[in-house]
Design a protein around this motif. Structure first.
Motif, PDB file in Angstrom:
ATOM      1  N   ALA A  23      67.887  -7.739 -20.028  1.00  7.40           N
ATOM      2  CA  ALA A  23      68.810  -8.474 -19.158  1.00  7.40           C
ATOM      3  C   ALA A  23      68.054  -9.476 -18.305  1.00  7.40           C
ATOM      4  N   SER A  24      68.646 -10.646 -18.136  1.00  5.75           N
ATOM      5  CA  SER A  24      68.019 -11.691 -17.334  1.00  5.75           C
ATOM      6  C   SER A  24      68.126 -11.350 -15.854  1.00  5.75           C
ATOM      7  N   GLY A  25      67.061 -11.619 -15.124  1.00  7.88           N
ATOM      8  CA  GLY A  25      67.067 -11.332 -13.696  1.00  7.88           C
ATOM      9  C   GLY A  25      65.786 -11.777 -13.045  1.00  7.88           C
ATOM     10  N   PRO A  26      65.626 -11.522 -11.751  1.00 10.67           N
ATOM     11  CA  PRO A  26      64.461 -12.007 -11.021  1.00 10.67           C
ATOM     12  C   PRO A  26      63.243 -11.098 -11.105  1.00 10.67           C
ATOM     13  N   ALA A  27      63.364  -9.929 -11.760  1.00  8.98           N
ATOM     14  CA  ALA A  27      62.264  -8.966 -11.781  1.00  8.98           C
ATOM     15  C   ALA A  27      62.048  -8.440 -13.187  1.00  8.98           C
ATOM     16  N   LEU A  28      60.897  -7.795 -13.393  1.00  7.54           N
ATOM     17  CA  LEU A  28      60.567  -7.236 -14.701  1.00  7.54           C
ATOM     18  C   LEU A  28      61.454  -6.050 -15.070  1.00  7.54           C
ATOM     19  N   LEU A  29      62.079  -5.446 -14.070  1.00  8.15           N
ATOM     20  CA  LEU A  29      62.933  -4.279 -14.307  1.00  8.15           C
ATOM     21  C   LEU A  29      64.255  -4.497 -13.591  1.00  8.15           C
ATOM     22  N   CYS A  30      65.350  -4.435 -14.345  1.00  6.40           N
ATOM     23  CA  CYS A  30      66.655  -4.665 -13.734  1.00  6.40           C
ATOM     24  C   CYS A  30      67.085  -3.442 -12.926  1.00  6.40           C
ATOM     25  N   GLN A 108      49.562  -6.482 -21.844  1.00  6.45           N
ATOM     26  CA  GLN A 108      50.614  -6.951 -20.943  1.00  6.45           C
ATOM     27  C   GLN A 108      50.285  -6.462 -19.526  1.00  6.45           C
ATOM     28  N   LEU A 109      49.302  -7.105 -18.902  1.00  4.98           N
ATOM     29  CA  LEU A 109      48.754  -6.604 -17.641  1.00  4.98           C
ATOM     30  C   LEU A 109      49.747  -6.690 -16.488  1.00  4.98           C
ATOM     31  N   ALA A 110      50.764  -7.534 -16.611  1.00  2.81           N
ATOM     32  CA  ALA A 110      51.781  -7.589 -15.558  1.00  2.81           C
ATOM     33  C   ALA A 110      52.486  -6.252 -15.412  1.00  2.81           C
ATOM     34  N   LEU A 111      52.497  -5.460 -16.484  1.00  2.00           N
ATOM     35  CA  LEU A 111      53.148  -4.151 -16.415  1.00  2.00           C
ATOM     36  C   LEU A 111      52.398  -3.191 -15.500  1.00  2.00           C
ATOM     37  N   ALA A 112      51.098  -3.395 -15.337  1.00  2.00           N
ATOM     38  CA  ALA A 112      50.321  -2.510 -14.463  1.00  2.00           C
ATOM     39  C   ALA A 112      50.837  -2.588 -13.031  1.00  2.00           C
ATOM     40  N   ARG A 113      51.174  -3.783 -12.596  1.00  5.76           N
ATOM     41  CA  ARG A 113      51.719  -3.936 -11.240  1.00  5.76           C
ATOM     42  C   ARG A 113      53.101  -3.290 -11.134  1.00  5.76           C
ATOM     43  N   LEU A 156      42.600   1.517 -13.730  1.00  5.71           N
ATOM     44  CA  LEU A 156      42.146   0.676 -12.616  1.00  5.71           C
ATOM     45  C   LEU A 156      43.162  -0.415 -12.311  1.00  5.71           C
ATOM     46  N   GLU A 157      43.762  -0.987 -13.356  1.00  4.23           N
ATOM     47  CA  GLU A 157      44.755  -2.042 -13.143  1.00  4.23           C
ATOM     48  C   GLU A 157      45.974  -1.509 -12.399  1.00  4.23           C
ATOM     49  N   ILE A 158      46.306  -0.236 -12.600  1.00  6.43           N
ATOM     50  CA  ILE A 158      47.404   0.383 -11.859  1.00  6.43           C
ATOM     51  C   ILE A 158      46.953   0.764 -10.458  1.00  6.43           C
ATOM     52  N   ALA A 159      45.738   1.266 -10.339  1.00 10.28           N
ATOM     53  CA  ALA A 159      45.238   1.758  -9.050  1.00 10.28           C
ATOM     54  C   ALA A 159      45.138   0.648  -8.001  1.00 10.28           C
ATOM     55  N   ARG A 160      44.731  -0.536  -8.402  1.00 14.44           N
ATOM     56  CA  ARG A 160      44.539  -1.607  -7.414  1.00 14.44           C
ATOM     57  C   ARG A 160      45.825  -1.955  -6.662  1.00 14.44           C
ATOM     58  N   PRO A 161      46.919  -2.299  -7.348  1.00 15.20           N
ATOM     59  CA  PRO A 161      48.152  -2.577  -6.585  1.00 15.20           C
ATOM     60  C   PRO A 161      48.747  -1.332  -5.943  1.00 15.20           C
TER      61      PRO A 161
END
Length: 254
Positions: A23-30, A108-113, A156-161
């Motif tokens: 679904a289209s929206g402003p975030a990675l998860l609706c 898909q490193l954006a998923l870590a955040r 580590l990519e998850i731990a930082r944010p």
């Protein structure tokens, strides 16, 4: 404040698709997928985070109140793990498991955040008196060969944010892997303990001794990796170890 406003404006101008339903929206998860897969209050063992039997649902508090005290599962009562608590954001099952695979194998490193934000929500829903915050976050380290192949450590990519959101310092090399091992997921269940034994070391005992350490990982399956790392931290004087894991494999598949 200015950067937050700019981010909201950019999100409004460049909407993205929900990583689960499209679904289209402003975030990675609706909002719908967030509610369906990540907001449900599930009664879990406070030690290993496996779901508890339906009878434990009586321990669920009202909306926004989190969970009341839960008794550890039978497995943890019979053999208490080296770690003291585990907090997870979701079960490792369809469709959430696809996101983990996209992070680890499709870069898909954006998923870590996203994972960090969902895990932070789960942490903040816990009772602070029963789940005190750690002094440091320690990502589960990868072996040199796998790190070279993948190019990044997803923990580590998850731990930082996650550390930034919770206000907890992240020490990327608090623990190191001293020997490469086959992936636990490809190792027969009965051989996983031997596979991971003596795989970790703590270079600076002074950073661990007498402190509460939070261990961050993407997935918890049999729990042997987290068990070995927690045991290593405890041998070096850690007072408490809490696991912060994005997804927990259901017990019938781990």
């Amino acid at each position: 404040m200015a950067s937050a406003i700019a981010y909201r404006l950019l999100a409004a101008l460049l909407p993205c698709n929900c990583v689960l339903c499209g679904a289209s929206g402003p975030a990675l998860l609706c909002p719908g997928c967030r509610q369906q897969f990540f907001a449900a209050a599930i009664a879990r063992c406070p030690l290993c985070a496996n779901p508890l039997p339906p009878t434990a649902s009586a321990a669920l508090a009202g909306p926004g109140q989190g969970l009341l005290h839960l008794v550890p599962c039978g497995r943890c009562q019979a053999e208490r793990p080296a770690f003291d608590a585990t907090v997870v954001a979701a079960d490792y099952a369809l469709p959430v498991d696809r996101l983990v695979l996209q992070l680890k194998f499709a870069r898909q490193l954006a998923l870590a955040r996203l994972f960090a934000g969902l895990l932070a929500d789960a942490v903040q829903r816990t009772d602070a008196s029963r789940h005190p915050r750690p002094a440091l976050l320690c990502p589960v380290p990868l072996g040199l060969q796998r790190l070279s192949e993948r190019g990044f450590n997803q923990a580590l990519e998850i731990a930082r944010p996650l550390g930034k959101t919770l206000g907890i310092a992240v020490h990327a090399k608090l623990a190191v892997r001293v020997r490469d091992t086959p992936a636990q997921s490809s190792t027969p269940h009965g051989a996983r303990h031997a596979n991971i034994a003596h795989a970790f070391a703590i270079p600076e005992r002074a950073l661990v001794e007498g402190r509460h350490i939070g261990v961050v990982d993407d997935v918890m399956s049999s729990g042997q990796t987290l068990q070995e790392l927690a045991a290593t931290l405890k041998r070096h004087g850690a007072a408490r170890v809490t696991n912060y894991v994005f997804a927990r494999t259901p017990p019938n598949t781990n």
